[in-house]
Design a protein around this motif. Structure first.
Motif, PDB file in Angstrom:
ATOM      1  N   ILE A  61       0.947  -0.952   0.173  1.00  0.00           N
ATOM      2  CA  ILE A  61       0.062  -0.044  -0.033  1.00  0.00           C
ATOM      3  C   ILE A  61       0.718   1.164  -0.055  1.00  0.00           C
ATOM      4  CG2 ILE A  61      -0.259  -0.070   2.443  1.00  0.00           C
ATOM      5  CD1 ILE A  61      -2.994   1.083   1.970  1.00  0.00           C
ATOM      6  N   GLU A  62       0.600   2.016  -0.887  1.00  0.00           N
ATOM      7  CA  GLU A  62       1.299   3.638  -1.029  1.00  0.00           C
ATOM      8  C   GLU A  62       0.148   4.642  -1.179  1.00  0.00           C
ATOM      9  OE1 GLU A  62       3.854   3.086  -4.372  1.00  0.00           O
ATOM     10  OE2 GLU A  62       5.159   1.835  -3.501  1.00  0.00           O
ATOM     11  N   ASN A  63       0.604   5.419  -0.414  1.00  0.00           N
ATOM     12  CA  ASN A  63      -0.565   6.929  -0.521  1.00  0.00           C
ATOM     13  C   ASN A  63      -1.873   6.301  -0.435  1.00  0.00           C
ATOM     14  OD1 ASN A  63       1.869   8.455  -0.694  1.00  0.00           O
ATOM     15  ND2 ASN A  63       2.052   7.991  -2.595  1.00  0.00           N
ATOM     16  N   GLY A  64      -2.316   5.497   0.396  1.00  0.00           N
ATOM     17  CA  GLY A  64      -3.629   5.216   0.482  1.00  0.00           C
ATOM     18  C   GLY A  64      -4.170   4.178  -0.469  1.00  0.00           C
ATOM     19  N   ARG A  65      -3.516   3.608  -1.340  1.00  0.00           N
ATOM     20  CA  ARG A  65      -3.804   2.815  -2.432  1.00  0.00           C
ATOM     21  C   ARG A  65      -2.930   1.476  -2.418  1.00  0.00           C
ATOM     22  NH1 ARG A  65      -4.683   8.054  -4.764  1.00  0.00           N
ATOM     23  NH2 ARG A  65      -6.765   8.434  -5.682  1.00  0.00           N
ATOM     24  N   ILE A  66      -3.578   0.567  -2.892  1.00  0.00           N
ATOM     25  CA  ILE A  66      -2.860  -0.759  -3.092  1.00  0.00           C
ATOM     26  C   ILE A  66      -2.234  -0.778  -4.722  1.00  0.00           C
ATOM     27  CG2 ILE A  66      -3.400  -3.430  -3.547  1.00  0.00           C
ATOM     28  CD1 ILE A  66      -5.097  -3.225  -0.974  1.00  0.00           C
ATOM     29  N   VAL A  67      -1.017  -0.950  -4.353  1.00  0.00           N
ATOM     30  CA  VAL A  67      -0.321  -0.854  -5.673  1.00  0.00           C
ATOM     31  C   VAL A  67       0.147  -2.015  -6.306  1.00  0.00           C
ATOM     32  CG1 VAL A  67       0.300   1.572  -5.312  1.00  0.00           C
ATOM     33  CG2 VAL A  67       1.805  -0.251  -4.525  1.00  0.00           C
ATOM     34  N   MET A  68       0.325  -3.332  -5.464  1.00  0.00           N
ATOM     35  CA  MET A  68       1.077  -4.476  -5.761  1.00  0.00           C
ATOM     36  C   MET A  68       0.450  -5.470  -4.595  1.00  0.00           C
ATOM     37  SD  MET A  68       4.898  -5.296  -5.747  1.00  0.00           S
ATOM     38  CE  MET A  68       5.225  -3.630  -6.528  1.00  0.00           C
ATOM     39  N   GLN A  69       0.230  -6.651  -5.412  1.00  0.00           N
ATOM     40  CA  GLN A  69      -0.129  -7.612  -4.681  1.00  0.00           C
ATOM     41  C   GLN A  69       0.217  -9.142  -5.027  1.00  0.00           C
ATOM     42  OE1 GLN A  69      -4.596  -8.922  -5.290  1.00  0.00           O
ATOM     43  NE2 GLN A  69      -4.685  -6.926  -6.137  1.00  0.00           N
ATOM     44  N   ASP A 114      10.566  -9.032  -6.157  1.00  0.00           N
ATOM     45  CA  ASP A 114      10.034  -7.892  -7.013  1.00  0.00           C
ATOM     46  C   ASP A 114      11.308  -6.860  -6.972  1.00  0.00           C
ATOM     47  OD1 ASP A 114       7.570  -6.709  -8.690  1.00  0.00           O
ATOM     48  OD2 ASP A 114       8.748  -5.194  -7.169  1.00  0.00           O
ATOM     49  N   ASP A 115      11.808  -6.522  -8.135  1.00  0.00           N
ATOM     50  CA  ASP A 115      12.905  -5.463  -8.009  1.00  0.00           C
ATOM     51  C   ASP A 115      12.330  -4.044  -7.460  1.00  0.00           C
ATOM     52  OD1 ASP A 115      14.663  -7.059  -9.069  1.00  0.00           O
ATOM     53  OD2 ASP A 115      14.327  -6.410 -11.135  1.00  0.00           O
ATOM     54  N   HIS A 116      11.130  -3.758  -7.658  1.00  0.00           N
ATOM     55  CA  HIS A 116      10.740  -2.387  -7.327  1.00  0.00           C
ATOM     56  C   HIS A 116      10.589  -2.403  -5.640  1.00  0.00           C
ATOM     57  CE1 HIS A 116       8.330   1.243  -6.490  1.00  0.00           C
ATOM     58  NE2 HIS A 116       7.444   0.401  -5.894  1.00  0.00           N
ATOM     59  N   LEU A 117      10.055  -3.611  -5.212  1.00  0.00           N
ATOM     60  CA  LEU A 117       9.911  -3.743  -3.940  1.00  0.00           C
ATOM     61  C   LEU A 117      11.171  -3.631  -3.135  1.00  0.00           C
ATOM     62  CD1 LEU A 117       7.062  -4.086  -2.237  1.00  0.00           C
ATOM     63  CD2 LEU A 117       7.313  -6.530  -1.939  1.00  0.00           C
ATOM     64  N   ARG A 118      12.106  -4.517  -3.523  1.00  0.00           N
ATOM     65  CA  ARG A 118      13.338  -4.680  -3.099  1.00  0.00           C
ATOM     66  C   ARG A 118      14.025  -3.348  -3.028  1.00  0.00           C
ATOM     67  NH1 ARG A 118      15.833  -9.699  -3.295  1.00  0.00           N
ATOM     68  NH2 ARG A 118      17.868  -9.285  -3.947  1.00  0.00           N
ATOM     69  N   LYS A 119      13.851  -2.446  -4.135  1.00  0.00           N
ATOM     70  CA  LYS A 119      14.774  -1.150  -3.933  1.00  0.00           C
ATOM     71  C   LYS A 119      13.977  -0.364  -2.898  1.00  0.00           C
ATOM     72  CE  LYS A 119      16.313  -1.697  -8.817  1.00  0.00           C
ATOM     73  NZ  LYS A 119      16.394  -1.108 -10.015  1.00  0.00           N
ATOM     74  N   ALA A 120      12.562  -0.402  -3.020  1.00  0.00           N
ATOM     75  CA  ALA A 120      11.985   0.586  -2.264  1.00  0.00           C
ATOM     76  C   ALA A 120      11.568   0.600  -0.681  1.00  0.00           C
ATOM     77  CB  ALA A 120      10.408   0.925  -2.920  1.00  0.00           C
ATOM     78  N   TYR A 121      11.581  -0.700  -0.413  1.00  0.00           N
ATOM     79  CA  TYR A 121      11.390  -0.982   1.064  1.00  0.00           C
ATOM     80  C   TYR A 121      12.564  -2.280   1.557  1.00  0.00           C
ATOM     81  CZ  TYR A 121       6.787   0.610  -0.323  1.00  0.00           C
ATOM     82  OH  TYR A 121       5.557   1.672  -0.747  1.00  0.00           O
TER      83      TYR A 121
END
Length: 219
Positions: A192-200, A209-216
């Motif tokens: 969840i980002e900024n009140g919205r579910i962006v990935m599941q 997931d590359d985005h998740l690994r970098k962001a979190y």
């Protein structure tokens, strides 16, 4: 604020909601537990619509919320906190059995049963908060940031406890900033980002997931 959030938790699953601070994770749990009143849309639990229902109705349905920061009753003993947790089941009898089960799962709480909850360590209070929630015999246990403020060894203990609870058949919705630990133990997860579910997806899949690994995860 939450926007167009849609998710589901199947019976027996452990599902995680992960994301940064202020993403809306805790707000989501407060909606489910009836703590927030201005909620639109639909919350369907076992065929029952829960929007607009008071918090005690959620408890009666079996939705039990363990809040961020533990929120034990500091001027009450461990055992009194447990009795409050089982209040909704008092008419069913068996309070003593529920307390005994709590002490079986958390032997340290049995040793501390006469101690004021406010004098306990953070890890002990987290054990008590979880045990108090289990006293209500939850069908869905929602747990908000259980590792917050705990030393690493106590974080390990907390996640082991959650795994044992899941193994016992309790359905769990977990909100957690420790993304790696949450995803490793989850059947499925939502980001969840900024009140919205962006990935599941499945927890193990999201870990790659590359985005998740970098962001979190800082990878």
């Amino acid at each position: 604020m939450l926007f167009d959030v849609s998710f589901e938790v199947a019976e027996g699953e452990l599902v995680s909601m992960v994301g940064a601070n202020s993403a809306g994770k805790s707000t989501l749990l407060r909606c489910l537990s009836g703590m927030l009143k201005k909620v639109s849309g639909s919350i369907n639990f076992d065929g029952h619509e829960l929007i607009g229902k008071p918090a005690y109705n959620m408890v009666n349905q079996g939705i039990i919320h363990i809040p961020e920061g533990r929120r034990v009753f500091p001027m009450m003993t461990v055992e009194e906190n447990l009795q409050i947790g089982g209040y909704s089941k008092r008419k069913d009898g068996g309070m003593a059995d529920l307390i005994a089960r709590s002490y079986d799962m958390f032997p340290r709480l049995k040793r501390l049963r006469h101690q004021m909850a406010g004098s306990m360590s953070g890890g002990e209070q987290q054990m008590l908060a979880i045990a108090r929630g289990l006293m209500a015999k939850p069908r869905l246990l929602t747990v908000d940031e259980p590792s917050l403020g705990l030393a690493p060894i106590l974080v390990d203990d907390t996640f082991r406890i959650l795994e044992r609870i899941k193994t016992s058949g309790v359905t769990i919705l977990l909100v957690e900033q420790n993304v790696v630990r949450a995803l490793k133990m989850s059947d499925r997860a939502y980001v969840i980002e900024n009140g919205r579910i962006v990935m599941q997806g499945q927890g193990a899949t999201l870990l790659k997931d590359d985005h998740l690994r970098k962001a979190y995860m800082g990878m």
